[in-house]
Design a protein around this motif. Structure first.
Motif, PDB file in Angstrom:
ATOM      1  N   MET A  68       6.792   1.549  -0.998  1.00  0.00           N
ATOM      2  CA  MET A  68       6.390   1.119   0.344  1.00  0.00           C
ATOM      3  C   MET A  68       7.494   1.391   1.356  1.00  0.00           C
ATOM      4  O   MET A  68       7.229   1.852   2.474  1.00  0.00           O
ATOM      5  N   MET A  72       7.051  -0.976  -6.735  1.00  0.00           N
ATOM      6  CA  MET A  72       6.135  -0.670  -5.643  1.00  0.00           C
ATOM      7  C   MET A  72       6.781  -0.923  -4.291  1.00  0.00           C
ATOM      8  O   MET A  72       6.447  -0.262  -3.294  1.00  0.00           O
ATOM      9  N   ILE A 108      -4.484   2.568  -6.415  1.00  0.00           N
ATOM     10  CA  ILE A 108      -3.275   2.758  -5.608  1.00  0.00           C
ATOM     11  C   ILE A 108      -2.495   3.952  -6.149  1.00  0.00           C
ATOM     12  O   ILE A 108      -1.723   4.590  -5.433  1.00  0.00           O
ATOM     13  N   PHE A 168       2.468  -5.881  -1.153  1.00  0.00           N
ATOM     14  CA  PHE A 168       1.812  -5.434  -2.381  1.00  0.00           C
ATOM     15  C   PHE A 168       1.491  -6.659  -3.210  1.00  0.00           C
ATOM     16  O   PHE A 168       2.323  -7.555  -3.377  1.00  0.00           O
ATOM     17  N   LEU A 216      -2.293  -2.688  -1.621  1.00  0.00           N
ATOM     18  CA  LEU A 216      -1.079  -2.300  -0.923  1.00  0.00           C
ATOM     19  C   LEU A 216      -1.423  -2.131   0.539  1.00  0.00           C
ATOM     20  O   LEU A 216      -2.370  -1.414   0.877  1.00  0.00           O
ATOM     21  N   SER A 269      -5.430  -4.920  -7.450  1.00  0.00           N
ATOM     22  CA  SER A 269      -4.215  -4.749  -6.655  1.00  0.00           C
ATOM     23  C   SER A 269      -4.559  -4.314  -5.236  1.00  0.00           C
ATOM     24  O   SER A 269      -5.636  -3.782  -4.970  1.00  0.00           O
TER      25      SER A 269
END
Length: 653
Positions: free
Chosen positions: A287, A283, A109, A363, A352, A350
């Motif tokens: 976003m 995060m 990411i 996320f 997203l 992870s």
């Protein structure tokens, strides 16, 4: 009527007309954003509903898969809807995950931050997406078919680079290189025409990060910190390795399993490709900026037009399957456009996902060596719960379904592969097979469902198949009646599978490889056994002179062959266990394996002379046959050494 009276009436009527006009004056209402469509059967996306759903999913998933901790963040309509931590950041200290401050390694990411940095410099006119990247470098990327690499190709994973893993991570801090040194250490071979074949490339992203450093005049982590992290208020986020002293105590420890001891902080040499450490709420800010035209709380990291340029760009390697945007890849589901990226390090996993039309982002990051499918379960479940698929009417398979399926039957190799080093072994081992059953459906033993059973696919459009009982799709690009490549939704933006020629098919190469290794093992084992049996029975050795010498040397050659192959099996096991150990410190082991390989190749002469002596003497058919078999096996090694690049002089991979 007198003149004064007429003048009075004119003035009065004029005033009346003005008043009447004022009374019917139209004031247009302020424009409102069009209402977002609510899918039929969708649950309202609220903090209470999402929190209750996650509280039922995440603790069970962590316990089932022996995972230490996780963080989940959902943003909606310009604000954080929900941020929750699950499990522990430090198991021994019983320290819970804090979504605001606990840092997770987000893996690839990180590339979204690299691409954002690239587009900032494009905005400023300092970078050109379609220019030769050599314009910005202090070393040279060789052309392929006379064509250079461009930043657009780096952002869409189409520069044609082969796979690289050496020094991707630094298992030992003494071998930590950093992004700039890593990209210049070795330029991987370009094995595909530029702009054509998607093949996911960490090297390409790291190269883009080095270009950001060169053009901006700042170290990469300084640039991202100053121009992305700080403007967005991402206090708990950093590309620095090791972490700054203020952030290090907030790092989740990193576990293979929650029941095992923690692992050291991972050092990623290809920093621009995967070195970001960030909290869930940090995060969330990224976003929100991506969902709000590049802006968050007054900080503008990208112009709206630039952001649209990234998100609206679409390149589909296979018609009908998920496409690649500029840096983001499509993860569309249930009729919803979903843009995002996944990320994996050794100990963190992870994802997203942005829903631009809904103003929603998700996320998740999980601490463990394997998330057990929890990420997919979460994101699929989230989409099905809040943006369910519209009702579908089953469509009959095209009349050409059986013929189209028959065209795909065969073996395919992943485009993300190596062609100049021993890593070609992984390409041989990872080939996927396409079969067709009696009813014309495709069967893929290489693509399996969570229960481990091969997936079945039913054609829904020409050269587009859908998973039977599921929603994933498989598609093929067919040109001039030939399959150029195929892929599935899960990887189609960044990877395809190319047809394998009969010469390189695992269908016969792997059985042959297994047979010759078994033969070498039997020869090496039976040599001392035969000597012990002769001694026990009091029988003298039948061979003498040169025949005896070549017989013994041929057995030594078989042992060298066996050690050569055993060494490569060990390498594959080490790659599977830890890519971080595949660094410069491993070079000595590779050279030792290659030494056995040289001895094995030289031993072919001993096997040949042993066979020549065996066939000169009348009778002795057992000796004739086993000597011929040993010679054939030794010669087969030449094929594998050449086709799998097992004795190349360089140690770049």
């Amino acid at each position: 009527m007198s003149r004064p009276l007429r003048l009075f009436l004119c003035i009065f009527l004029s005033m009346f007309a003005t008043a009447a006009t004022a009374q019917i004056e139209i004031h247009p209402l302020a424009e409102k954003a069009p209402p977002k469509p609510t899918p039929l059967g969708a649950r309202p996306l609220s903090a209470d509903d999402a929190g209750a759903w996650l509280d039922g999913l995440m603790p069970y998933g962590l316990a089932k898969n022996d995972l230490a901790g996780a963080v989940v963040v959902i943003v909606k309509d310009g604000q954080v809807l929900l941020a929750k931590g699950y499990g522990n950041a430090d198991v021994a200290a019983d320290k819970p995950v804090d979504p605001a401050s606990t840092l997770f390694r987000v893996g690839s990411i990180s590339k979204l931050f690299t691409w954002t940095a690239v587009m900032q410099l494009v905005e400023q006119g300092k970078l050109d997406l379609d220019a030769d990247v050599n314009r910005y470098l202090d070393f040279r990327i060789p052309p392929r078919d006379g064509q250079p690499v461009t930043l657009r190709e780096l952002m869409t994973h189409t520069p044609g680079f082969e796979e690289t893993i050496k020094n991707l991570f630094a298992g030992d801090p003494r071998h930590f290189l950093g992004n700039a040194a890593w990209v210049k250490e070795w330029v991987p071979e370009r094995i595909y025409p530029p702009g054509r074949v998607p093949a996911y490339s960490n090297y390409g992203a790291a190269l883009a990060g080095y270009i950001v450093q060169r053009v901006s005049g700042q170290p990469f982590d300084d640039y991202v910190g100053q121009h992305i992290l700080q403007p967005l208020g991402m206090q708990y986020a950093s590309f620095r390795q090791p972490l700054p002293a203020a952030l290090a105590p907030h790092m989740a420890r990193g576990y293979a399993q929650a029941s095992a001891p923690p692992k050291p902080f991972e050092l990623v040499n290809a920093a621009a490709a995967g070195a970001l450490s960030a909290s869930g709420e940090a995060m969330a800010r990224f976003m929100l900026a991506q969902l709000q035209g590049g802006s968050y709380h007054g900080a503008q990291i990208l112009a709206p037009a630039t952001l649209r340029q990234m998100q609206d760009y679409s390149r589909a390697a296979v018609p009908g399957l998920h496409a690649m945007a500029l840096g983001f890849y499509h993860m569309d589901r249930n009729g919803q456009e979903i843009l995002g990226h996944g990320g994996d390090t050794q100990w963190f996993h992870s994802e997203l996902a942005l829903f631009p039309q809904q103003g929603v982002g998700v996320f998740v990051s999980i601490d463990g060596s394997d998330d057990g499918g929890l990420r997919k379960q979460l994101l699929d479940g989230f989409t099905d719960r809040y943006f369910p698929a519209p009702p579908e009417v089953p469509q009959p398979a095209p009349a050409s379904a059986r013929r189209d399926g028959a065209l795909l039957v065969g073996r395919y190799a992943n485009s993300r592969t190596s062609a100049s080093s021993f890593m070609a072994m992984l390409g041989l081992l990872s080939q996927v097979r396409i079969e067709q059953d009696r009813n014309g459906e495709l069967v893929t033993p290489g693509f399996r469902n969570p229960a481990g059973r091969p997936l079945h696919w039913r054609e829904v459009a020409p050269f587009l198949w859908r998973e039977v009982g599921g929603r994933d799709r498989l598609g093929a690009r067919v040109e001039h009646g030939q399959v150029r490549w195929l892929s599935i939704d899960a990887v189609s933006p960044v990877m395809v599978f190319l047809p394998v020629s009969g010469l390189r098919s695992a269908g016969w190469n792997l059985p042959l490889l297994g047979a010759i290794v078994l033969l070498f093992a039997l020869v090496a084992l039976l040599w001392p056994v035969a000597a012990l049996v002769r001694r026990a029975c009091g029988k003298p050795f039948a061979l003498a002179g040169r025949a005896r010498l070549w017989y013994r040397l041929s057995r030594v050659a078989a042992i060298a062959q066996l050690l050569f192959y055993a060494g490569w099996v060990g390498v594959l096991m080490r790659i599977d266990a830890s890519i971080a150990e595949m660094d410069s410190g491993f070079d000595g082991v590779l050279r030792l394996i290659q030494l056995f390989g040289v001895l094995a190749i030289l031993g072919i002469a001993a096997a040949a002379m042993n066979a020549w002596h065996a066939w000169r003497v009348p009778g002795g058919w057992w000796r004739k046959l086993n000597s011929a078999a040993l010679l054939a096996a030794c010669l087969a090694t030449l094929w594998f050494v050449g086709s799998l690049h097992l004795l190349v002089l360089h140690l770049d991979y």
